[in-house]
Structures are given as structure tokens and as C-alpha cells.
Design an enzyme around this catalytic site. Structure first.
Site, PDB file in Angstrom:
ATOM      1  CD  GLU A   1      -2.899  -1.249   2.291  1.00  0.00           C
ATOM      2  OE1 GLU A   1      -2.398  -1.228   3.442  1.00  0.00           O
ATOM      3  OE2 GLU A   1      -4.121  -1.362   2.091  1.00  0.00           O
TER       4      GLU A   1
ATOM      5  CD  GLU B   1      -3.038  -7.055   3.625  1.00  0.00           C
ATOM      6  OE1 GLU B   1      -2.685  -7.900   2.768  1.00  0.00           O
ATOM      7  OE2 GLU B   1      -2.652  -5.874   3.607  1.00  0.00           O
TER       8      GLU B   1
HETATM    9  C1  1HE Z   1       7.262  -7.686  12.153  1.00  0.00           C
HETATM   10  C2  1HE Z   1       6.554  -7.701  10.944  1.00  0.00           C
HETATM   11  C3  1HE Z   1       5.267  -7.100  10.930  1.00  0.00           C
HETATM   12  C4  1HE Z   1       8.429  -8.694  10.626  1.00  0.00           C
HETATM   13  N1  1HE Z   1       4.819  -6.563  12.072  1.00  0.00           N
HETATM   14  N2  1HE Z   1       6.770  -7.147  13.249  1.00  0.00           N
HETATM   15  N3  1HE Z   1       2.421  -8.416   6.460  1.00  0.00           N
HETATM   16  C5  1HE Z   1       2.857  -9.631   6.741  1.00  0.00           C
HETATM   17  O1  1HE Z   1       2.077 -10.537   6.971  1.00  0.00           O
HETATM   18  C6  1HE Z   1       4.351  -9.831   6.704  1.00  0.00           C
HETATM   19  C7  1HE Z   1       4.879 -10.296   8.053  1.00  0.00           C
HETATM   20  N4  1HE Z   1       6.326 -10.500   8.010  1.00  0.00           N
HETATM   21  C8  1HE Z   1       6.901 -11.569   7.385  1.00  0.00           C
HETATM   22  O2  1HE Z   1       6.242 -12.374   6.720  1.00  0.00           O
HETATM   23  C9  1HE Z   1       8.382 -11.734   7.522  1.00  0.00           C
HETATM   24  O3  1HE Z   1       8.801 -11.026   8.686  1.00  0.00           O
HETATM   25  C10 1HE Z   1       9.183 -11.177   6.319  1.00  0.00           C
HETATM   26  C11 1HE Z   1       8.988 -12.119   5.126  1.00  0.00           C
HETATM   27  C12 1HE Z   1       8.803  -9.771   5.951  1.00  0.00           C
HETATM   28  C13 1HE Z   1      10.708 -11.156   6.691  1.00  0.00           C
HETATM   29  O4  1HE Z   1      11.094 -12.446   7.151  1.00  0.00           O
HETATM   30  P1  1HE Z   1      12.439 -12.603   7.964  1.00  0.00           P
HETATM   31  O5  1HE Z   1      12.674 -14.060   8.185  1.00  0.00           O
HETATM   32  O6  1HE Z   1      13.530 -11.815   7.312  1.00  0.00           O
HETATM   33  O7  1HE Z   1      12.197 -11.852   9.369  1.00  0.00           O
HETATM   34  P2  1HE Z   1      11.363 -12.360  10.642  1.00  0.00           P
HETATM   35  O8  1HE Z   1      12.227 -13.255  11.478  1.00  0.00           O
HETATM   36  O9  1HE Z   1      10.039 -12.886  10.276  1.00  0.00           O
HETATM   37  O10 1HE Z   1      11.113 -10.989  11.405  1.00  0.00           O
HETATM   38  C14 1HE Z   1      12.186 -10.255  11.967  1.00  0.00           C
HETATM   39  C15 1HE Z   1      11.583  -9.357  13.027  1.00  0.00           C
HETATM   40  O11 1HE Z   1      10.710  -8.427  12.397  1.00  0.00           O
HETATM   41  C16 1HE Z   1      10.737 -10.131  14.023  1.00  0.00           C
HETATM   42  O12 1HE Z   1      10.813  -9.437  15.255  1.00  0.00           O
HETATM   43  P3  1HE Z   1      11.693 -10.046  16.473  1.00  0.00           P
HETATM   44  O13 1HE Z   1      11.463  -9.052  17.582  1.00  0.00           O
HETATM   45  O14 1HE Z   1      11.143 -11.403  16.737  1.00  0.00           O
HETATM   46  O15 1HE Z   1      13.113 -10.067  15.980  1.00  0.00           O
HETATM   47  C17 1HE Z   1       9.335  -9.966  13.470  1.00  0.00           C
HETATM   48  O16 1HE Z   1       8.345 -10.069  14.452  1.00  0.00           O
HETATM   49  C18 1HE Z   1       9.421  -8.554  12.949  1.00  0.00           C
HETATM   50  N5  1HE Z   1       8.417  -8.318  11.921  1.00  0.00           N
HETATM   51  N6  1HE Z   1       7.289  -8.322  10.019  1.00  0.00           N
HETATM   52  C19 1HE Z   1       5.574  -6.605  13.187  1.00  0.00           C
HETATM   53  N7  1HE Z   1       4.515  -7.014   9.828  1.00  0.00           N
HETATM   54  C20 1HE Z   1      -3.639  -0.928   7.288  1.00  0.00           C
HETATM   55  S1  1HE Z   1      -3.939  -2.579   7.144  1.00  0.00           S
HETATM   56  C21 1HE Z   1      -2.493  -3.293   6.521  1.00  0.00           C
HETATM   57  C22 1HE Z   1      -2.575  -4.777   6.648  1.00  0.00           C
HETATM   58  C23 1HE Z   1      -1.241  -5.430   6.666  1.00  0.00           C
HETATM   59  O17 1HE Z   1      -0.232  -4.840   6.327  1.00  0.00           O
HETATM   60  S2  1HE Z   1      -1.193  -7.031   7.215  1.00  0.00           S
HETATM   61  C24 1HE Z   1       0.555  -7.346   7.426  1.00  0.00           C
HETATM   62  C25 1HE Z   1       1.047  -8.085   6.260  1.00  0.00           C
END
Ligand code: 1HE
Length: 265
Positions: A121, A141
Site C-alpha cells: 500500500e 492479509e
Molecule cells: C514484524 C513484521 C510485521 C516482521 N509486524 N513485526 N504483512 C505480513 O504478513 C508480513 C509479516 N512479516 C513476514 O512475513 C516476515 O517477517 C518477512 C517475510 C517480511 C521477513 O522475514 P524474515 O525471516 O527476514 O524476518 P522475521 O524473522 O520474520 O522478522 C524479523 C523481526 O521483524 C521479528 O521481530 P523479532 O522481535 O522477533 O526479531 C518480526 O516479528 C518482525 N516483523 N514483520 C511486526 N509485519 C492498514 S492494514 C495493513 C494490513 C497489513 O499490512 S497485514 C501485514 C502483512
């Protein structure tokens, strides 16, 4: 309105270049640049200030391997928001992204890694998107028990069409590479650094007169929201102002004398 250097931002780092290009870099790589409420407020602050800052083009970049992982899912979970609270948060997302799309200053997104959910977005609020070999696009989502709230139904649908948007959300389909360009998620796919390429595009756009760029990066979106009849009227009004701007006279004069650039294929 504070000068850009006076803004105190924690989620976005700013670097102003001499040629009028601003590099704005999402800098929360440890959370994959997930957008928490602070980040959204800072995007509102930044893109409220940009149109009156003298900046001629913006590169929207990101630290780390991923452009943006979308909504901060951990914050969202921990805050346990009410429907009204989340609605108001989404309205702030819209405020930030509308300021980008309608602000009149070209924004070139330098993409890499995940451009997903709210990250897509954000990217779709820029005017030009540059992908590199690592870039992939998704709307996860549906799998998270969520729905888009930051304008994907309007902007991503506008880029790829309703059927592809629905498929991405229902099935978790991802796009990357040439296919992502072919369906409209990005305009450029580069072998090397998307940041370098996006900066070169921003420099080129910054050479245009600001009023022309204002029309390109504001009027086209506004006109698209109107009926064809009203849009053609409004286009004439915008052209009346832009196409008679005194700053354009020297460019037109150069063309008349044969010294202006020729447009070759
Ligand atoms: C996060 C987020 C997040 C990572 N919110 N903390 N978005 C998603 O569903 C994508 C969610 N994220 C992922 O699928 C993966 O993190 C990634 C593919 C982007 C990257 O993977 P990777 O292996 O490099 O990293 P990781 O181990 O998953 O994450 C590293 C850290 O970033 C980890 O935090 P830590 O404290 O455990 O080290 C994760 O929790 C954090 N992290 N992504 C919060 N999204 C207005 S409505 C909009 C609707 C949406 O956008 S829905 C979200 C869609």
C-alpha cells in the site's frame, strides 16, 4: 511548517541532496520496516512538509533486506484495538498515503525484498516503483485474518486490476521479477541496485519544472477520480496554468531556436 532538517523522525531517515532530491529511508530494518502507528504519523509529518520544502523529487528507500512488511502485526495484536480505533488508524494511513499520491512532488520507490500488505500500500502511493531481483509483492492479509486498510483496494486494484487483487488476497499469490512488471506492480526491474536506479530517475524528474511535476503528481490522480466530462474540463484548467508558466518560456524558446532537446525513440 518546520524545515525538513528540523523534523524529528525516528522511523524515516532523511538525506537531502544538492540537486533537490530527498532520499527518505525507512529505518526500522530489525522489524522489516513494519509500519507501527509512530511510522504512520511520521509519514504524515514528512509528506505534509515535502510540498513546501523545495524538494523536487523524493526517493522512498528502505534499510535492510526488505522494503516493508506492512502493518506492525505485533503492535496491532498487543494494542487489541477496538473497531473505531482501527478505523481511525486506517484513516491516518490514508492521510499519509494521500499526501504522497496527491502531494505534487514525484516519489520514486526503491523496492527490495518483501513489499507486502501495507508495504505494498505504501509502495503503491509512490508515483514510480523500481524493483530489484529480490523484490516480491504480496497481500497476505487474507491469511492473517485481516483485510487491507491502507488503500490497497483502490491503489493496488488500480495497478493490477480487481481480479488479480482478489486472487492475491484469497490465495496468497506472490509476484516478482518481470511478471510483477508485466502486471503493473512495478514500472522497472533492475539487475543491480534499485536505490541507484530510483535515484537516477528522481534526478531526471527533478529537472522538470516544479509546476509541471505538481500537475503530473497531483492532477492525474485527481482527474482520475472525476467523471470524464469534469476531468476534461479540469485538465484544461490545469493546462491553462501549467502551460503558460513563465519558467517554461526559456525551454520553449530553446526549442524554437533548435537548441532544445529532441525527443528520439
Ligand atoms: C514484524 C513484521 C510485521 C516482521 N509486524 N513485526 N504483512 C505480513 O504478513 C508480513 C509479516 N512479516 C513476514 O512475513 C516476515 O517477517 C518477512 C517475510 C517480511 C521477513 O522475514 P524474515 O525471516 O527476514 O524476518 P522475521 O524473522 O520474520 O522478522 C524479523 C523481526 O521483524 C521479528 O521481530 P523479532 O522481535 O522477533 O526479531 C518480526 O516479528 C518482525 N516483523 N514483520 C511486526 N509485519 C492498514 S492494514 C495493513 C494490513 C497489513 O499490512 S497485514 C501485514 C502483512
Amino acid at each position: 511548517m518546520p524545515h525538513l532538517s528540523e523534523l524529528s523522525l525516528t522511523r524515516v531517515a532523511l538525506e537531502q541532496q544538492d540537486d533537490g532530491v530527498l532520499i527518505a529511508t525507512l529505518n526500522r530494518p530489525e522489524k522489516r520496516n513494519a509500519l507501527d502507528s509512530v511510522a504512520i504519523d511520521e509519514l504524515i509529518t514528512l509528506f505534509s512538509a515535502v510540498p513546501r520544502s523545495g524538494v523536487r523529487a523524493v526517493v522512498l528507500a528502505a534499510e535492510g533486506d526488505h522494503f516493508c512488511a506492512g502493518l506492525d502485526l505485533v503492535e496491532h495484536h498487543e494494542e487489541d484495538r477496538s473497531p473505531a480505533e482501527f478505523m481511525h488508524l486506517c484513516l491516518r494511513w490514508h492521510e499519509a498515503f494521500n499526501k504522497m499520491e496527491y502531494g505534487g512532488v514525484p516519489i520514486i520507490a526503491a523496492l527490495k525484498g518483501a513489499v507486502v500488505g501495507g508495504g505494498l500500500e505504501l509502495a503503491s502511493s509512490a508515483h514510480v516503483r523500481v524493483a530489484d531481483a529480490s523484490t516480491y509483492f504480496a497481500l497476505p492479509e487474507g491469511q492473517r485474518g485481516l483485510f487491507t486498510g491502507g488503500g490497497a483496494t483502490i491503489r493496488v486494484t488500480g495497478l493490477v486490476g480487481k481480479a488479480r487483487m482478489i486472487d492475491m488476497m484469497l490465495t496468497g499469490r506472490t509476484y516478482r521479477g518481470q511478471e510483477a512488471v508485466d502486471i503493473g506492480l512495478a514500472q522497472y526491474l533492475v539487475d543491480g541496485s534499485s536505490l541507484e536506479f530510483a535515484t537516477a530517475l528522481a534526478r531526471r524528474a527533478a529537472e522538470n519544472l516544479p509546476l509541471s511535476n505538481f500537475a503530473i503528481c497531483s492532477a492525474i490522480s485527481h482527474l482520475g477520480n472525476m467523471s470524464a466530462l469534469d476531468a476534461s474540463y479540469a485538465e484544461a484548467v490545469v493546462a491553462g496554468i501549467v502551460n503558460t508558466q513563465p519558467d517554461a518560456r526559456s525551454r520553449l524558446d530553446a526549442f524554437k531556436k533548435g537548441t532544445g532537446p529532441k525527443i528520439r525513440g
